[in-house]
Motif scaffolding. Sequence first.
Motif, PDB file in Angstrom:
ATOM      1  N   LEU A 458       0.936  -1.422   0.051  1.00  0.00           N
ATOM      2  CA  LEU A 458       0.088   0.196   0.171  1.00  0.00           C
ATOM      3  C   LEU A 458       1.125   1.721  -0.008  1.00  0.00           C
ATOM      4  O   LEU A 458       0.279   2.117  -0.989  1.00  0.00           O
ATOM      5  CB  LEU A 458      -0.702   0.060   1.136  1.00  0.00           C
ATOM      6  CG  LEU A 458      -1.952  -0.674   1.237  1.00  0.00           C
ATOM      7  CD1 LEU A 458      -2.989  -0.662   2.360  1.00  0.00           C
ATOM      8  CD2 LEU A 458      -2.913  -0.402  -0.065  1.00  0.00           C
ATOM      9  N   GLU A 459       2.185   1.199   1.068  1.00  0.00           N
ATOM     10  CA  GLU A 459       3.344   1.584   0.163  1.00  0.00           C
ATOM     11  C   GLU A 459       3.719   2.690  -0.492  1.00  0.00           C
ATOM     12  O   GLU A 459       3.440   3.810  -1.002  1.00  0.00           O
ATOM     13  CB  GLU A 459       3.959   2.053   2.253  1.00  0.00           C
ATOM     14  CG  GLU A 459       3.950   2.728   2.835  1.00  0.00           C
ATOM     15  CD  GLU A 459       4.465   2.126   4.113  1.00  0.00           C
ATOM     16  OE1 GLU A 459       5.774   1.192   3.998  1.00  0.00           O
ATOM     17  OE2 GLU A 459       4.285   2.115   5.218  1.00  0.00           O
ATOM     18  N   GLU A 460       4.062   1.252  -0.996  1.00  0.00           N
ATOM     19  CA  GLU A 460       4.178   1.986  -2.532  1.00  0.00           C
ATOM     20  C   GLU A 460       3.481   2.518  -3.912  1.00  0.00           C
ATOM     21  O   GLU A 460       3.975   3.110  -4.350  1.00  0.00           O
ATOM     22  CB  GLU A 460       4.667   0.492  -2.892  1.00  0.00           C
ATOM     23  CG  GLU A 460       6.008  -0.061  -2.572  1.00  0.00           C
ATOM     24  CD  GLU A 460       6.945  -1.525  -2.947  1.00  0.00           C
ATOM     25  OE1 GLU A 460       8.055  -1.831  -1.837  1.00  0.00           O
ATOM     26  OE2 GLU A 460       6.013  -2.206  -3.485  1.00  0.00           O
ATOM     27  N   LYS A 461       2.082   2.119  -2.933  1.00  0.00           N
ATOM     28  CA  LYS A 461       1.208   2.458  -4.490  1.00  0.00           C
ATOM     29  C   LYS A 461       0.669   3.987  -3.917  1.00  0.00           C
ATOM     30  O   LYS A 461       0.681   4.123  -5.431  1.00  0.00           O
ATOM     31  CB  LYS A 461      -0.357   1.394  -4.569  1.00  0.00           C
ATOM     32  CG  LYS A 461      -0.106  -0.022  -4.967  1.00  0.00           C
ATOM     33  CD  LYS A 461      -1.183  -0.606  -4.487  1.00  0.00           C
ATOM     34  CE  LYS A 461      -1.498  -1.798  -5.201  1.00  0.00           C
ATOM     35  NZ  LYS A 461      -1.153  -1.898  -6.931  1.00  0.00           N
ATOM     36  N   ALA A 462       1.065   3.742  -2.551  1.00  0.00           N
ATOM     37  CA  ALA A 462      -0.194   5.084  -2.575  1.00  0.00           C
ATOM     38  C   ALA A 462       2.236   6.301  -2.975  1.00  0.00           C
ATOM     39  O   ALA A 462       1.025   7.477  -2.987  1.00  0.00           O
ATOM     40  CB  ALA A 462       0.552   5.191  -0.906  1.00  0.00           C
ATOM     41  N   ASN A 463       2.877   6.039  -3.021  1.00  0.00           N
ATOM     42  CA  ASN A 463       3.996   6.890  -3.582  1.00  0.00           C
ATOM     43  C   ASN A 463       3.779   6.819  -5.116  1.00  0.00           C
ATOM     44  O   ASN A 463       5.439   7.393  -5.126  1.00  0.00           O
ATOM     45  CB  ASN A 463       5.199   6.680  -2.568  1.00  0.00           C
ATOM     46  CG  ASN A 463       5.167   6.654  -0.795  1.00  0.00           C
ATOM     47  OD1 ASN A 463       4.373   7.965  -1.342  1.00  0.00           O
ATOM     48  ND2 ASN A 463       5.220   5.896  -0.223  1.00  0.00           N
ATOM     49  N   ASP A 464       3.104   5.865  -5.422  1.00  0.00           N
ATOM     50  CA  ASP A 464       3.709   5.096  -7.062  1.00  0.00           C
ATOM     51  C   ASP A 464       4.782   5.132  -7.456  1.00  0.00           C
ATOM     52  O   ASP A 464       5.735   5.890  -8.044  1.00  0.00           O
ATOM     53  CB  ASP A 464       3.165   7.091  -7.594  1.00  0.00           C
ATOM     54  CG  ASP A 464       2.699   6.319  -8.786  1.00  0.00           C
ATOM     55  OD1 ASP A 464       2.352   5.472  -9.707  1.00  0.00           O
ATOM     56  OD2 ASP A 464       3.269   7.829 -10.228  1.00  0.00           O
ATOM     57  N   LEU A 465       5.318   3.860  -6.455  1.00  0.00           N
ATOM     58  CA  LEU A 465       6.527   3.182  -6.803  1.00  0.00           C
ATOM     59  C   LEU A 465       6.168   1.494  -7.090  1.00  0.00           C
ATOM     60  O   LEU A 465       5.483   0.882  -7.443  1.00  0.00           O
ATOM     61  CB  LEU A 465       7.077   3.393  -5.609  1.00  0.00           C
ATOM     62  CG  LEU A 465       7.846   4.386  -4.762  1.00  0.00           C
ATOM     63  CD1 LEU A 465       8.010   4.105  -3.128  1.00  0.00           C
ATOM     64  CD2 LEU A 465       8.296   5.396  -5.480  1.00  0.00           C
ATOM     65  N   CYS A 466       7.201   1.249  -8.354  1.00  0.00           N
ATOM     66  CA  CYS A 466       7.331   0.423  -8.342  1.00  0.00           C
ATOM     67  C   CYS A 466       8.295  -0.560  -7.907  1.00  0.00           C
ATOM     68  O   CYS A 466       9.551  -0.539  -7.930  1.00  0.00           O
ATOM     69  CB  CYS A 466       7.990   0.141  -9.652  1.00  0.00           C
ATOM     70  SG  CYS A 466       5.947   0.621 -11.063  1.00  0.00           S
ATOM     71  N   GLY A 467       7.485  -1.622  -6.993  1.00  0.00           N
ATOM     72  CA  GLY A 467       8.760  -1.749  -5.813  1.00  0.00           C
ATOM     73  C   GLY A 467       9.041  -3.411  -5.618  1.00  0.00           C
ATOM     74  O   GLY A 467       8.127  -4.055  -6.477  1.00  0.00           O
ATOM     75  N   ARG A 468       8.866  -4.050  -4.496  1.00  0.00           N
ATOM     76  CA  ARG A 468       9.205  -5.289  -4.092  1.00  0.00           C
ATOM     77  C   ARG A 468       7.676  -5.294  -3.548  1.00  0.00           C
ATOM     78  O   ARG A 468       7.184  -7.099  -3.998  1.00  0.00           O
ATOM     79  CB  ARG A 468      10.094  -5.727  -3.236  1.00  0.00           C
ATOM     80  CG  ARG A 468      11.448  -5.032  -3.333  1.00  0.00           C
ATOM     81  CD  ARG A 468      12.190  -5.793  -2.610  1.00  0.00           C
ATOM     82  NE  ARG A 468      12.105  -5.603  -1.297  1.00  0.00           N
ATOM     83  CZ  ARG A 468      12.564  -6.652   0.320  1.00  0.00           C
ATOM     84  NH1 ARG A 468      13.363  -7.727  -0.861  1.00  0.00           N
ATOM     85  NH2 ARG A 468      12.005  -6.181   1.205  1.00  0.00           N
TER      86      ARG A 468
END
Length: 629
Positions: A458-468
Motif C-alpha cells: 500500500l505504501e508503494e502504491k501510494a507513493n507511485d513506486l514500482c517496488g517489491r
Amino acid sequence: MTFNIEEELKKLPASPGVYLMHDCHDEIIYVGKAISLKNRVRQYFQSSRGKTAKILQMVQNIAWFEYILTDSEMEALVLECNLIKEHRPKYNTMLMDDKSYPYIKVTVQEEYPRVLFARDLKKDKSRYYGPYTSATAVKDTIDLLHKLFKLRTCRRSLPAEIGRGRPCLNYHIKQCDAPCQGYIGREAYRESVQKAMDFLGGDFEPIMKSLEQQMQACAENLDFETAVTYRELLGSVRHIAQKQKITDAAGQEDRDIIALAREKQEAVVQVFFVRGGKMIGRDHCYLAIDEGEPDGRILGEFVKQFYAGTPVIPKELFLQTLPEDGELIGEWLGKKRGQKVVLRTPQKGEKARLVELAARNARLVLDQDREKLKREEKRTIGAVHQLSQMLGLADCVRMEAYDISNISGVQSVGSMVVYENGRPKRSDYRKFRIRYVEGPNDYASMEEVLTRRFKHGLEEKANDLCGRFDRFPDLILMDGGKGQVNIAEGVLRTLGLAIPVCGMVKDDNHRTRGLYFCGREVPLDHHGESFQLITRIQDEAHRFAIEYHRSIRSKEQIHSVLDDIEGIGPARRKALMRYFKTIEAIRAADVEALKAAPQMNARAAQSVYDFFQNMGAKEKSVENKDDFR
C-alpha cells in the motif's frame, strides 16, 4: 490527468521514432518503431480492416501512449530492440527464452596463449570460435585440446613469471608442457597453439593420423595402457569431427541459415550456424505469434531480438522469407558487425537446400513439442482456469502462498511464493524474519507476515513506486484451514483490501483434502489439474520457508567467539585463525604475539588479549563457586 487519445494523435510529429503503448495498469504492452510517428501510430486507431486479432485486442487495451524521437529510422530500430528486450511487451512477437551461447576463446595476444571457455566476446584481440549450442560440449572440447596439445591453463603472466614456483598438477599428469618452467620454448608452444586453432577450424585429419600412428606404435611396443589413452583421444576427435560433417559447398563463408515452422499461435525458428563452410551447431527458439502475422514480419522480429543479444554476427543470413524491413535490418547488423551483412532468400541449389533443411527441422521440433506444450498448458493455465471456476472467481492469474517455519518457536521465518498463470515467478518470492512474535505461535507469525507484506504494498502504491510489494494477488492461498483464513481476512479487512483468501483443509494424514473458501469447504478432485497445482504451490511454499530457516540456522552455527570481540571483524578474524591456527593458541598469546599477526594493530591486539583475560577470570570464578559448593 485524463489522456485524450484523439487529441494526442493530432500532436504526433512526422518524424522517425519509437512509440510505447501502455494499458490502464501503466504496463508497456507494445513497442514499435516508425519512420513517421504521425502516420504509423494513427493507423492503430483507424479502420480495423486488415488488422490481426492480436493488434485489435491490443488497441482495445491501450490507455495511453508515449513516443521517443530519433534522428533516423536506424536509431529507432536500435532503440526498439533495446526497449523490447527490457520490457518484454505482451503484444510484441517475442522470443520465449533469452539464450547466451558459449564460445571457445584463444588468447593469441599473449606470449603463451591459453584456450578458454567464454560467454561474451570482448575486443581484446583474442580469437573466438563459435557460437556453440552446448556448454558441456564446449568444455569437453577444451578438455580434449588440453590433452592433445598440452596447453597451459594457469593464469601466470608469462614470460615474466617463468621459473617461479613449481609446475602444477597438469604437468605431472602429462596434460601441460609447463611453459611456466621454461620446459618448452615459445615457438614450439605457439606451434601447438596453432595446431589447436586448426583443429577448431575443422582440420581434423593431421591429429587423427598422428594419434593413430602413436596408438599403433605403443601397441607394437606392448605399451597397451598408453595405447588405450591414444585410442580414447582418437575416439573423442572422431566424435567432434562427426558433428561437423554437414558442409556448405558454396564456400568458406560464415553464415546462419534461418527458417520457421508455425501453427496457430506457436512458432519455432531453427538456426544453423555455419562457420568456415562447416556447420558447427544448430539451435531452435520458440516464439509467441499472432495467427495472422506474415512469415516475413515474424522472421524480422526474430532476427532483431536474436542478434541484439548475440555477439557474433555472420556475413550472411539465409532466410526462408525476407523481412519487411530487411535492408534496414541488414544495415543495423552491418554496424554491429563492423562489416557488411547481407540477408538473402536462396531460390535454388545448395543454399536453398540448407534453408529447406532448417525448415524441416523446425517443423520436426514443433511437431514433437506440440504435445508437450499442450500438457504444460493444461497443468498451468488449464489448472488455473479449473481452480477459478471451482471457486467462482475470475481468472486467478497471480496467486500468493505463505508458510511459517521454526523449531519450537526459535528463529521463526515466513515465506511468500508467487505463481502467475500456473508457473512459479521466483523473482517475486519474498522472505520474512519474524520480528515481533516470540515462541511457536504460527497464527501470530502469519498475521505479522501478511501485515508487513500488504502495508509495504500500500505504501508503494501510494507513493507511485514500482517496488517489491506493489503488485497484489488475485487469490491468497493459506497452508491451513479456517484458522489461517480468518487471520488473513482479518489483516485484509484492517487494511481495507478485498482479496479472496482460500485455505487448504488437511485430512488425518496431513494431506490436502479440500479448500476452505467463503465459509465452506470445497472438495477437490485428487486426479484434477487444480489439485496438482495447489500441491505444487504448497510444496514450494514449504521448501522456500525451510531453506530460509536452514540458512539462518547455519549462519548462527558458524558464529565464532572472535565475533564477540570489539574491533575484530571478518578480515581480522580470518587473519588470526590463519596465523594461530586454533582459538586456544590465540587465547594463550600475549599482546606482542597478537600484534605480530597480519592486519592486527596495538589496539586490536589489546582488545583480544583483554577479552580472553576477562573470559578466564569469569571461568575461574565459576570454578571456585563449584568447589565451594
